[in-house]
Write an enzyme that holds these catalytic residues in place. Structure first.
Site, PDB file in Angstrom:
ATOM      1  N   LYS A 183       0.683  -0.846  -0.451  1.00 48.20           N
ATOM      2  CA  LYS A 183       0.280   0.066  -0.147  1.00 48.20           C
ATOM      3  C   LYS A 183       0.511   1.425  -0.369  1.00 48.20           C
ATOM      4  CE  LYS A 183      -4.240   0.182   0.081  1.00 48.20           C
ATOM      5  NZ  LYS A 183      -5.724  -0.198  -0.268  1.00 48.20           N
ATOM      6  N   ASP A 228      -6.760   4.182  -4.750  1.00 50.52           N
ATOM      7  CA  ASP A 228      -7.720   3.915  -2.947  1.00 50.52           C
ATOM      8  C   ASP A 228      -8.610   5.542  -3.233  1.00 50.52           C
ATOM      9  OD1 ASP A 228      -7.734   2.073  -0.792  1.00 50.52           O
ATOM     10  OD2 ASP A 228      -7.028   3.712  -0.386  1.00 50.52           O
TER      11      ASP A 228
HETATM   12  P1  NDP Z   1     -13.349   7.492  -3.002  1.00 50.08           P
HETATM   13  O1  NDP Z   1     -12.198   8.880  -2.641  1.00 50.08           O
HETATM   14  O2  NDP Z   1     -13.390   6.842  -4.603  1.00 50.08           O
HETATM   15  O3  NDP Z   1     -13.954   7.784  -2.153  1.00 50.08           O
HETATM   16  C1  NDP Z   1     -14.077   7.425  -0.557  1.00 50.08           C
HETATM   17  C2  NDP Z   1     -15.585   8.452  -0.050  1.00 50.08           C
HETATM   18  O4  NDP Z   1     -15.030   7.662   1.279  1.00 50.08           O
HETATM   19  C3  NDP Z   1     -15.599   9.742  -0.533  1.00 50.08           C
HETATM   20  O5  NDP Z   1     -17.013   9.968  -0.160  1.00 50.08           O
HETATM   21  C4  NDP Z   1     -15.143  10.497   0.725  1.00 50.08           C
HETATM   22  O6  NDP Z   1     -15.711  11.480   0.927  1.00 50.08           O
HETATM   23  C5  NDP Z   1     -15.488   8.978   2.273  1.00 50.08           C
HETATM   24  N1  NDP Z   1     -14.136   9.367   2.680  1.00 50.08           N
HETATM   25  C6  NDP Z   1     -13.083   9.417   2.817  1.00 50.08           C
HETATM   26  N2  NDP Z   1     -12.306   9.219   3.872  1.00 50.08           N
HETATM   27  C7  NDP Z   1     -13.700   9.666   5.050  1.00 50.08           C
HETATM   28  C8  NDP Z   1     -13.129   9.902   6.305  1.00 50.08           C
HETATM   29  N3  NDP Z   1     -11.944  10.221   7.062  1.00 50.08           N
HETATM   30  N4  NDP Z   1     -14.846  10.240   7.030  1.00 50.08           N
HETATM   31  C9  NDP Z   1     -15.520  10.291   5.953  1.00 50.08           C
HETATM   32  N5  NDP Z   1     -15.919  10.367   4.781  1.00 50.08           N
HETATM   33  C10 NDP Z   1     -14.573   9.444   4.114  1.00 50.08           C
HETATM   34  O7  NDP Z   1     -12.176   5.965  -2.649  1.00 50.08           O
HETATM   35  P2  NDP Z   1     -13.038   4.125  -2.925  1.00 50.08           P
HETATM   36  O8  NDP Z   1     -14.301   4.602  -2.950  1.00 50.08           O
HETATM   37  O9  NDP Z   1     -11.583   3.871  -3.843  1.00 50.08           O
HETATM   38  O10 NDP Z   1     -12.600   3.659  -1.090  1.00 50.08           O
HETATM   39  C11 NDP Z   1     -13.559   3.699  -0.520  1.00 50.08           C
HETATM   40  C12 NDP Z   1     -13.269   2.702  -0.020  1.00 50.08           C
HETATM   41  O11 NDP Z   1     -12.683   0.547  -0.042  1.00 50.08           O
HETATM   42  C13 NDP Z   1     -11.682   2.655   1.569  1.00 50.08           C
HETATM   43  O12 NDP Z   1     -11.770   2.369   2.190  1.00 50.08           O
HETATM   44  C14 NDP Z   1     -11.000   1.838   0.260  1.00 50.08           C
HETATM   45  O13 NDP Z   1      -9.559   1.673   1.040  1.00 50.08           O
HETATM   46  C15 NDP Z   1     -11.558   0.837  -0.182  1.00 50.08           C
HETATM   47  N6  NDP Z   1     -11.409   0.176  -1.049  1.00 50.08           N
HETATM   48  C16 NDP Z   1     -11.648   0.450  -2.191  1.00 50.08           C
HETATM   49  C17 NDP Z   1     -10.994  -0.395  -3.544  1.00 50.08           C
HETATM   50  C18 NDP Z   1     -10.695   0.383  -5.293  1.00 50.08           C
HETATM   51  O14 NDP Z   1     -10.544  -0.016  -6.051  1.00 50.08           O
HETATM   52  N7  NDP Z   1     -11.005   1.677  -4.835  1.00 50.08           N
HETATM   53  C19 NDP Z   1     -10.699  -1.778  -3.380  1.00 50.08           C
HETATM   54  C20 NDP Z   1     -11.004  -2.065  -1.870  1.00 50.08           C
HETATM   55  C21 NDP Z   1     -11.203  -0.980  -0.848  1.00 50.08           C
HETATM   56  P3  NDP Z   1     -14.905  12.927   0.689  1.00 50.08           P
HETATM   57  O15 NDP Z   1     -15.199  13.356  -0.533  1.00 50.08           O
HETATM   58  O16 NDP Z   1     -16.217  13.800   1.693  1.00 50.08           O
HETATM   59  O17 NDP Z   1     -13.490  13.069   0.792  1.00 50.08           O
HETATM   60  O1  2IT Z   2      -8.213  -2.161  -0.945  1.00 47.42           O
HETATM   61  C1  2IT Z   2      -7.683  -2.238  -2.125  1.00 47.42           C
HETATM   62  O2  2IT Z   2      -7.887  -3.601  -2.799  1.00 47.42           O
HETATM   63  C2  2IT Z   2      -7.606  -1.081  -3.164  1.00 47.42           C
HETATM   64  N1  2IT Z   2      -7.265  -0.062  -2.747  1.00 47.42           N
HETATM   65  C3  2IT Z   2      -7.553  -1.798  -4.365  1.00 47.42           C
HETATM   66  C4  2IT Z   2      -5.938  -2.274  -5.027  1.00 47.42           C
HETATM   67  C5  2IT Z   2      -5.360  -2.949  -6.322  1.00 47.42           C
HETATM   68  O3  2IT Z   2      -4.238  -3.169  -6.239  1.00 47.42           O
HETATM   69  O4  2IT Z   2      -6.445  -2.678  -7.154  1.00 47.42           O
END
Ligand code: NDP
Ligand code: 2IT
Length: 444
Positions: free
Chosen positions: A124, A164
């Protein structure tokens, strides 16, 4: 293994890293029984070698903002474990990023990637830079500066970053562009790339879709259907959006979404047209979720999370520790039957206890959100073969992988009454694969 002693020891060696210790504690408690059946693990001190990252890079990122002022941020890459394949995991850009958060994420990623059935190790990275409120040009300059430092330590067969929080298609594009300029090769060292330059179909959708596929398998164990269920989703980013898209296709009703400022409650449910609006609002205009409430005349609650609203299913898809014990209890009291995590570690340990002791179907993120990194793995395969699969092909492979992860959870997490402890199942299954690979490759 003397679990408490190992945890205590790590807490002393790595003070001020609460999220890292939280993630390690959960996994160690789960694997203790199987670990103790293998004295050769203890003899090889497998546990410390598995908990402590292989290496950590940290660096200063210097960039110039639109006013001409020179800014600095911290940049990191944690290469946690490569026993089963090249280091693989996302990059997070958010003001809260620090070593504790990235170490917990890299640790979790190692087990998640082991569950995917694909050959990927865990990593990460990220920065305390927040793209929020920055212009396109500022984001580009930051990404380029970040990659100037990172590029020497990554590569298609060594370490493959992706997105992420705060890192989506736009950021991956800028990062990859700079990577190519410096490395002078075109082997697809990042995943989540645009379709025109090596990206995979279904990668943007994969985490959200995968979580819904996993949820359907969990519901299936109780002969329950997703159709007609009321679902509370948190977040409004990549994972939340495609979770909602698949839930709509499956006939469920999504009533909440959130961002870091508050949440919206739409009792009629978010339909396709409203979701299109959210995607434009969040991905194009980069606006706030309260604008949805204004447009559709629904409730907006500032400074709160959606878990107080009645729902059958909760799918936390924003960030870590976003469901407290109190909120978990409210979900239970309101009749919630399942929690399937899109985010990484969104439920606190106390919340997980409440879900499990009340008999909810509870899926930890390392199992239910593994669809994202799985399709990243499929993007790596397509890049290596220099060809691209159709959306149907990728989606079918994703469905098969999510079914396989669910089956692994059932196999390793079977309780005496025949139900599944998904935490136990995911942790033991992921651990055993990494442990066997490490044992076979000697003391390193
Ligand atoms: P994005 O940046 O696209 O979206 C994140 C969302 O969560 C936004 O709406 C953001 O609001 C909100 N958010 C972020 N931080 C906080 C916080 N501290 N408190 C409250 N709201 C928060 O990220 P993703 O959708 O990609 O990721 C969301 C989650 O999924 C994370 O935990 C990530 O690790 C996990 N994840 C992502 C993957 C991926 O492929 N993208 C794969 C597997 C897991 P705001 O815009 O106001 O910051
Ligand atoms: O938390 C996760 O699994 C991710 N943000 C995706 C990682 C990846 O390499 O696609």
């Amino acid at each position: 293994m003397k679990t408490e002693q190992v945890i205590e020891n790590l807490s002393i060696r790595f003070p001020h890293e609460p999220e890292y210790i939280q993630a390690v504690t959960e996994v160690l408690h789960s694997i203790e029984p199987v670990y103790n059946q293998h004295p050769e693990f203890e003899a090889a001190n497998l546990i410390e070698r598995l908990c402590i990252p292989d290496r950590i890079f940290s660096f200063r990122v210097t960039w110039t903002d639109d006013k001409g002022q020179v800014q600095t941020n911290m940049g990191y890459r944690i290469q946690h474990n490569n026993a089963i394949g090249p280091y693989k995991g996302g990059i997070r850009f958010h003001a809260s990023v620090n070593l504790s958060i990235l170490k917990f994420l890299a640790f979790e990623q190692t087990f998640k990637n082991a569950l995917t059935t694909l050959p990927m190790g865990g990593a990460k990275g990220g920065s305390d830079f927040s793209p929020r409120g920055k212009s396109n040009a500022e984001v580009m300059r930051f990404c380029q500066a970040f990659m100037t430092e990172l590029w020497r330590n990554i590569g298609a067969d060594t370490d493959v970053p992706a997105g992420d929080i705060g890192v989506g298609g736009r950021e991956v594009g800028f990062l990859y562009g700079m990577y190519k300029k410096l490395a002078r090769e075109n082997t697809g060292t990042l995943t989540g790339k645009g379709l025109e330059f090596g990206g995979s179909l279904i990668r943007p959708e994969a985490t959200g879709y995968g979580n819904v596929y996993f949820l359907k398998h969990m519901l299936g164990t109780r002969n329950l259907e997703l159709k007609g269920k009321v679902v509370a989703v948190s977040g409004a980013g990549n994972v939340a959006q495609y979770t909602v898209e698949k839930l709509i296709q499956e006939g469920a009703k999504v009533v909440t979404l959130s961002d870091s400022d508050g949440y919206i409650y739409d009792p009629d449910g978010i339909d396709r047209e409203k979701l299109d609006y959210i995607m434009e609002l969040k991905n194009l205009y980069r606006g706030r979720i309260w604008e949805y409430a204004e447009k559709y005349g629904v409730k907006y609650v500032p400074g709160a999370r959606p878990w107080g609203e009645r729902c059958d299913i909760a799918m936390p898809s924003a960030t870590q520790n976003e469901i407290s014990a109190e909120e978990a209890q409210i979900l239970v009291d309101n009749g919630c039957i399942a929690v399937s995590e899109g985010a990484n570690m969104p439920s606190t340990p106390e919340a997980i206890k409440i879900f499990q002791s009340n008999g909810l179907l509870y899926a930890p993120g390392k199992a239910s959100n593994a669809g994202g990194v799985s399709v990243s793995g499929l993007e790596m395969s397509q890049n290596a073969m220099k060809l691209s699969w159709t959306a149907e092909e990728v989606d079918q492979k994703l469905q098969r992988i999510m079914a396989d992860i669910h089956a692994q959870c059932q196999k390793y997490g079977k309780r005496q009454d025949g139900t599944t402890d998904y935490v136990m199942g995911a942790n033991i299954s992921g651990f055993m694969k990494v442990a066997r690979a490490m044992m076979a490759q000697g003391i390193l």
